[in-house]
Design a protein around this motif. Structure first.
Motif, PDB file in Angstrom:
ATOM      1  N   GLY A   1     -21.117  19.925 -17.597  1.00  0.00           N
ATOM      2  CA  GLY A   1     -20.488  18.671 -17.989  1.00  0.00           C
ATOM      3  C   GLY A   1     -19.820  17.904 -16.866  1.00  0.00           C
ATOM      4  N   THR A   2     -20.072  18.284 -15.627  1.00  0.00           N
ATOM      5  CA  THR A   2     -19.501  17.563 -14.488  1.00  0.00           C
ATOM      6  C   THR A   2     -20.619  17.195 -13.513  1.00  0.00           C
ATOM      7  OG1 THR A   2     -19.107  19.563 -13.176  1.00  0.00           O
ATOM      8  CG2 THR A   2     -17.352  18.856 -14.693  1.00  0.00           C
ATOM      9  N   THR A   3     -20.349  16.216 -12.672  1.00  0.00           N
ATOM     10  CA  THR A   3     -21.327  15.794 -11.666  1.00  0.00           C
ATOM     11  C   THR A   3     -20.641  15.615 -10.320  1.00  0.00           C
ATOM     12  OG1 THR A   3     -21.018  13.430 -12.115  1.00  0.00           O
ATOM     13  CG2 THR A   3     -22.711  14.573 -13.385  1.00  0.00           C
ATOM     14  N   SER A   4     -21.410  15.820  -9.262  1.00  0.00           N
ATOM     15  CA  SER A   4     -20.908  15.638  -7.896  1.00  0.00           C
ATOM     16  C   SER A   4     -22.063  15.199  -7.021  1.00  0.00           C
ATOM     17  CB  SER A   4     -20.304  16.948  -7.368  1.00  0.00           C
ATOM     18  OG  SER A   4     -19.894  16.805  -6.022  1.00  0.00           O
ATOM     19  N   VAL A   5     -21.867  14.125  -6.243  1.00  0.00           N
ATOM     20  CA  VAL A   5     -22.923  13.569  -5.403  1.00  0.00           C
ATOM     21  C   VAL A   5     -22.796  14.099  -3.983  1.00  0.00           C
ATOM     22  CG1 VAL A   5     -23.891  11.441  -4.439  1.00  0.00           C
ATOM     23  CG2 VAL A   5     -23.101  11.498  -6.817  1.00  0.00           C
ATOM     24  N   ASN A   6     -23.928  14.507  -3.410  1.00  0.00           N
ATOM     25  CA  ASN A   6     -23.983  15.038  -2.052  1.00  0.00           C
ATOM     26  C   ASN A   6     -24.296  13.912  -1.074  1.00  0.00           C
ATOM     27  OD1 ASN A   6     -24.404  16.496   0.297  1.00  0.00           O
ATOM     28  ND2 ASN A   6     -26.361  17.373  -0.365  1.00  0.00           N
ATOM     29  N   THR A   7     -23.330  13.557  -0.250  1.00  0.00           N
ATOM     30  CA  THR A   7     -23.534  12.490   0.743  1.00  0.00           C
ATOM     31  C   THR A   7     -23.789  13.061   2.136  1.00  0.00           C
ATOM     32  OG1 THR A   7     -21.136  12.347   1.129  1.00  0.00           O
ATOM     33  CG2 THR A   7     -22.082  10.877  -0.543  1.00  0.00           C
ATOM     34  N   GLY A   8     -24.075  14.359   2.226  1.00  0.00           N
ATOM     35  CA  GLY A   8     -24.256  15.007   3.517  1.00  0.00           C
ATOM     36  C   GLY A   8     -25.649  14.853   4.085  1.00  0.00           C
ATOM     37  N   ALA A   9     -25.909  15.617   5.151  1.00  0.00           N
ATOM     38  CA  ALA A   9     -27.185  15.526   5.862  1.00  0.00           C
ATOM     39  C   ALA A   9     -28.367  15.949   4.997  1.00  0.00           C
ATOM     40  CB  ALA A   9     -27.128  16.381   7.127  1.00  0.00           C
ATOM     41  N   ASN A  10     -28.145  16.873   4.070  1.00  0.00           N
ATOM     42  CA  ASN A  10     -29.216  17.282   3.162  1.00  0.00           C
ATOM     43  C   ASN A  10     -29.081  16.587   1.806  1.00  0.00           C
ATOM     44  OD1 ASN A  10     -26.926  18.642   2.288  1.00  0.00           O
ATOM     45  ND2 ASN A  10     -28.062  20.494   1.697  1.00  0.00           N
ATOM     46  N   GLY A  11     -28.317  15.486   1.807  1.00  0.00           N
ATOM     47  CA  GLY A  11     -28.119  14.695   0.597  1.00  0.00           C
ATOM     48  C   GLY A  11     -28.563  13.265   0.819  1.00  0.00           C
ATOM     49  N   LEU A  12     -27.684  12.331   0.485  1.00  0.00           N
ATOM     50  CA  LEU A  12     -28.064  10.923   0.555  1.00  0.00           C
ATOM     51  C   LEU A  12     -28.375  10.433   1.963  1.00  0.00           C
ATOM     52  CD1 LEU A  12     -25.718   9.244  -2.090  1.00  0.00           C
ATOM     53  CD2 LEU A  12     -28.029  10.188  -2.365  1.00  0.00           C
ATOM     54  N   GLN A  13     -27.963  11.189   2.971  1.00  0.00           N
ATOM     55  CA  GLN A  13     -28.350  10.794   4.328  1.00  0.00           C
ATOM     56  C   GLN A  13     -29.861  10.906   4.539  1.00  0.00           C
ATOM     57  OE1 GLN A  13     -25.933  12.589   7.469  1.00  0.00           O
ATOM     58  NE2 GLN A  13     -24.102  12.499   6.161  1.00  0.00           N
ATOM     59  N   LYS A  14     -30.514  11.764   3.761  1.00  0.00           N
ATOM     60  CA  LYS A  14     -31.982  11.817   3.802  1.00  0.00           C
ATOM     61  C   LYS A  14     -32.570  10.519   3.250  1.00  0.00           C
ATOM     62  CE  LYS A  14     -34.463  14.911   4.584  1.00  0.00           C
ATOM     63  NZ  LYS A  14     -34.718  16.210   3.892  1.00  0.00           N
ATOM     64  N   LEU A  15     -31.962  10.018   2.189  1.00  0.00           N
ATOM     65  CA  LEU A  15     -32.419   8.747   1.623  1.00  0.00           C
ATOM     66  C   LEU A  15     -32.141   7.602   2.590  1.00  0.00           C
ATOM     67  CD1 LEU A  15     -33.826   7.798  -0.934  1.00  0.00           C
ATOM     68  CD2 LEU A  15     -31.583   7.430  -1.988  1.00  0.00           C
ATOM     69  N   ASP A  16     -31.001   7.676   3.289  1.00  0.00           N
ATOM     70  CA  ASP A  16     -30.705   6.684   4.335  1.00  0.00           C
ATOM     71  C   ASP A  16     -31.827   6.638   5.369  1.00  0.00           C
ATOM     72  OD1 ASP A  16     -28.264   6.311   3.087  1.00  0.00           O
ATOM     73  OD2 ASP A  16     -27.138   7.510   4.535  1.00  0.00           O
ATOM     74  N   MET A  17     -32.297   7.826   5.738  1.00  0.00           N
ATOM     75  CA  MET A  17     -33.335   7.956   6.752  1.00  0.00           C
ATOM     76  C   MET A  17     -34.647   7.308   6.280  1.00  0.00           C
ATOM     77  SD  MET A  17     -34.266  11.580   8.580  1.00  0.00           S
ATOM     78  CE  MET A  17     -32.518  12.009   8.665  1.00  0.00           C
ATOM     79  N   ILE A  18     -34.951   7.503   5.011  1.00  0.00           N
ATOM     80  CA  ILE A  18     -36.166   6.913   4.437  1.00  0.00           C
ATOM     81  C   ILE A  18     -36.086   5.393   4.480  1.00  0.00           C
ATOM     82  CG2 ILE A  18     -37.438   6.595   2.271  1.00  0.00           C
ATOM     83  CD1 ILE A  18     -36.717   9.536   1.617  1.00  0.00           C
ATOM     84  N   ILE A  19     -34.967   4.844   4.046  1.00  0.00           N
ATOM     85  CA  ILE A  19     -34.803   3.384   4.026  1.00  0.00           C
ATOM     86  C   ILE A  19     -34.828   2.825   5.444  1.00  0.00           C
ATOM     87  CG2 ILE A  19     -33.271   1.505   3.379  1.00  0.00           C
ATOM     88  CD1 ILE A  19     -34.653   2.973   1.051  1.00  0.00           C
ATOM     89  N   LYS A  20     -34.186   3.498   6.369  1.00  0.00           N
ATOM     90  CA  LYS A  20     -34.148   3.052   7.764  1.00  0.00           C
ATOM     91  C   LYS A  20     -35.553   2.938   8.348  1.00  0.00           C
ATOM     92  CE  LYS A  20     -32.948   4.987  12.300  1.00  0.00           C
ATOM     93  NZ  LYS A  20     -32.299   6.146  12.994  1.00  0.00           N
ATOM     94  N   HIS A  21     -36.365   3.965   8.173  1.00  0.00           N
ATOM     95  CA  HIS A  21     -37.687   3.962   8.805  1.00  0.00           C
ATOM     96  C   HIS A  21     -38.683   3.115   8.013  1.00  0.00           C
ATOM     97  CE1 HIS A  21     -36.514   6.611  11.976  1.00  0.00           C
ATOM     98  NE2 HIS A  21     -36.063   7.513  11.116  1.00  0.00           N
ATOM     99  N   ALA A  22     -38.483   2.988   6.725  1.00  0.00           N
ATOM    100  CA  ALA A  22     -39.324   2.068   5.959  1.00  0.00           C
ATOM    101  C   ALA A  22     -39.150   0.653   6.501  1.00  0.00           C
ATOM    102  CB  ALA A  22     -38.955   2.121   4.477  1.00  0.00           C
ATOM    103  N   GLU A  23     -37.917   0.279   6.731  1.00  0.00           N
ATOM    104  CA  GLU A  23     -37.648  -1.061   7.260  1.00  0.00           C
ATOM    105  C   GLU A  23     -38.279  -1.261   8.629  1.00  0.00           C
ATOM    106  OE1 GLU A  23     -33.874  -4.153   7.806  1.00  0.00           O
ATOM    107  OE2 GLU A  23     -33.556  -2.130   7.030  1.00  0.00           O
ATOM    108  N   SER A  24     -38.253  -0.231   9.466  1.00  0.00           N
ATOM    109  CA  SER A  24     -38.826  -0.367  10.810  1.00  0.00           C
ATOM    110  C   SER A  24     -40.345  -0.544  10.763  1.00  0.00           C
ATOM    111  CB  SER A  24     -38.470   0.856  11.661  1.00  0.00           C
ATOM    112  OG  SER A  24     -39.155   2.015  11.206  1.00  0.00           O
TER     113      SER A  24
END
Length: 579
Positions: free
Chosen positions: A106-129
């Motif tokens: 019944g609880t949630t926690s978001v992972n903003t670390g290197a194996n979390g949303l930073q991976k998604l950051d990497m995808i968006i960064k290189h897609a744009e390039s």
């Protein structure tokens, strides 16, 4: 051979009836974000016709260079759009691999670390390039547990019980995030919040708040990124899933959820479009929460395909009448000696979904149109905040209408796809919004051992070196006869279907066409991750202990037909770019 010629004549007639699209349209709005005007996409002031692919597994790649190499190969074909998962829900924190959100008790926690949303950051960064736009999906209707499928039979395949030992081995050896349905999703929320029915994901306010909290963090993170094409609310949302639906769920339940979440996202992000992500199933004659209010703009010649006029709404009577007329024409093209015969052994692996509230089907329009799939994509398209509609095409798993008794199994699959695409092209013109085919695919005989239906964890043919399935066929001389057919299409048939469906989409006004799914080799392999050393679950062994292949759920283009499919996609890109 004769039946193939018959279908070719029908296909040519269909495609030739559509006028060649006009030249690229310019508009004063030169936004760097993808926008719409009528039933078309625009970006940077020019029309943006979309030919794309799916790579749900991008976030699971082990190294940044793997993401770069994948985008580089996709971009080399001229493809500008990739659909990928923007969620990865776990119920306990894994020791290795990527995860975005912990949902537990019944609880949630978001992972903003290197194996979390930073991976998604990497995808968006290189897609744009690379000048690639990413369609980000926020959750999935399907999140089956391995135990959900061990005692169920899969219609058209074989009982999973017959190969239980093989299934257990397959599940044990398959790494997390290998399948598209192994990234969490709606049923993870349902289970972890102690609920009983799948549709409580849409109606329970506590769960809705938890999902919208996650959505807020993703949307606000990329609100200013032009590399995001749009937010897809959910993949294949509907009443039913591996967790049973309640008796009160109707297509309107799903429509209301789409409206609620779309309003929430639009309030956070005025820059990006919002799409549904549904399979495109309809509910003809059902009550609408968001009926079409205004008359569409005058349809162009491009928008009129075959006998169907875009100005005519879909009705049960129209669907049945046009189907019967099409069958009559097909039959008339057959030699006299074959007009009294019927052939076609169904080899499609249609799975059995959990029951939902079924609408009346006395007219026989079929499950794709009668609301029994628990979603009404036409009603969802009417939501003001939904920027464009969606549909999918997977004949191995879904029925889109009854078969023409005069056609073979493959030709029925081909024609069914043409009809399904044409129907949604007309909806785009009726609602004056783009409609996109977000995923289409056929399992080949080579890929059959790796095929896992989207609502399953079972590879029904994992143990079969011959990949065969017995079905009954009927002919004029025998009511039924047992025969064995190879499951899946040949590489040549897959190429014919993909090329035909892409051309149909282009000519019928479908503004986005995304193949499912991309394959990538020479990836960095690490033990106990999705891309693992010597991973045999992909159907191909790695060359050495440090490289691997992207996941294959039966639709990957890796192997024999890869060059052919890539060539077909490249030709489609060139076709839409030259108009």
């Amino acid at each position: 051979m004769q039946l193939t010629k018959v279908l070719s004549l029908l296909t040519c007639a269909l495609l030739s009836s559509a006028t060649v699209p006009t030249k690229t349209v310019k508009r004063a709005d030169s936004s760097q974000f993808v926008t719409t005007q009528g039933s078309k996409f625009f970006v940077n002031g020019s029309e943006f016709p979309i030919i794309g692919t799916n790579a749900y597994w991008l976030q699971a790649l082990n190294e940044e260079q793997d993401i770069i190499n994948t985008f580089s190969n996709i971009s080399a074909l001229g493809i500008k759009v990739v659909r990928a998962w923007a969620f990865n829900d776990v119920t306990e924190i894994p020791e290795t691999g990527t995860w975005f959100q912990l949902i537990a008790n019944g609880t949630t926690s978001v992972n903003t670390g290197a194996n979390g949303l930073q991976k998604l950051d990497m995808i968006i960064k290189h897609a744009e390039s690379f000048g690639i736009y990413v369609l980000l999906t926020l959750t999935n209707n399907w999140a089956p547990l391995a135990t959900d499928n061990l005692t169920e039979s899969i219609d058209g395949l074989k009982s999973s019980v017959q190969s239980r030992a093989v299934v257990d081995t397959f599940n044990a050896s398959r790494p997390r995030n290998f399948l598209s349905n192994d990234y969490g999703g709606m049923d993870v929320y349902v289970r972890q919040f102690g609920l009983q029915n799948h549709d409580e994901f849409y109606t329970n306010q506590t769960v809705l708040n938890a999902f919208m909290n996650y959505t807020t963090q993703i949307v606000t993170r990329y609100v200013d990124s032009p590399a995001v094409l749009a937010w897809e609310l959910a993949n294949d949302a509907r009443c039913n899933s591996s967790v049973a639906a309640s008796a009160t769920c109707t297509p309107q339940t799903i429509t209301q959820w789409h409206s609620t979440v779309a309003q929430h996202i639009k309030a956070l992000d005025p820059n990006h479009l919002i799409s549904s992500g549904t399979q495109g199933f309809l509910c003809i004659g059902c009550p609408k929460l968001f009926p079409r209010q205004t008359s569409p703009s005058q349809p162009s010649a491009r928008a009129v395909v075959g006998r169907r006029s875009v100005a005519k709404p879909l009705t049960r009577e129209r669907i049945i009448q046009e189907r019967n007329e099409q069958w009559k024409k097909t039959r008339a093209l057959l030699p006299k000696s074959e007009q009294d015969k019927g052939e076609g052994i169904r080899v499609r692996g249609r799975w059995v979904s959990t029951p939902t509230k079924r609408q009346s089907d006395s007219q026989g329009v079929g499950s794709a149109f009668d609301g029994s799939q628990g979603v009404d994509s036409e009603d969802i398209l009417g939501i003001p905040q939904i920027g464009f509609g969606s549909f999918q095409l997977f004949p191995d798993q879904n029925s889109y209408g009854p078969d023409d008794p005069s056609l073979s199994a493959f030709n029925n699959t081909l024609q069914t796809g043409i009809n399904w695409i044409t129907t949604h092209g007309q909806l785009a013109q009726q609602f004056d919004k783009p409609v996109s085919l977000l995923g289409f695919g056929l399992v080949t005989q080579t890929n059959a051992p790796d095929f896992v239906p989207f609502n399953s964890t079972v590879a029904p043919f994992a143990s079969d070196t011959t990949s065969t399935v017995s079905k009954a066929s009927s002919t004029s001389s025998s009511a039924s006869a047992n025969s064995t057919q190879t499951f899946g299409v040949t590489d040549s048939e897959q190429a014919t279907a993909y090329s035909t469906w892409l051309n149909t989409g282009i000519s019928s006004g479908v503004s986005g066409l995304l193949q499912y799914q991309w394959s990538q080799g020479n990836l960095t392999a690490q033990a106990n991750t999705t891309i693992s050393p010597n991973d045999d679950t992909t159907g191909e062994s790695s060359n050495d202990d440090t490289t691997g292949e992207s996941p294959n759920d039966g639709y990957s283009i890796q192997g024999v037909g890869e060059d052919t499919v890539q060539s077909i996609l490249q030709n489609a890109v060139q076709s839409v770019s030259s108009t």
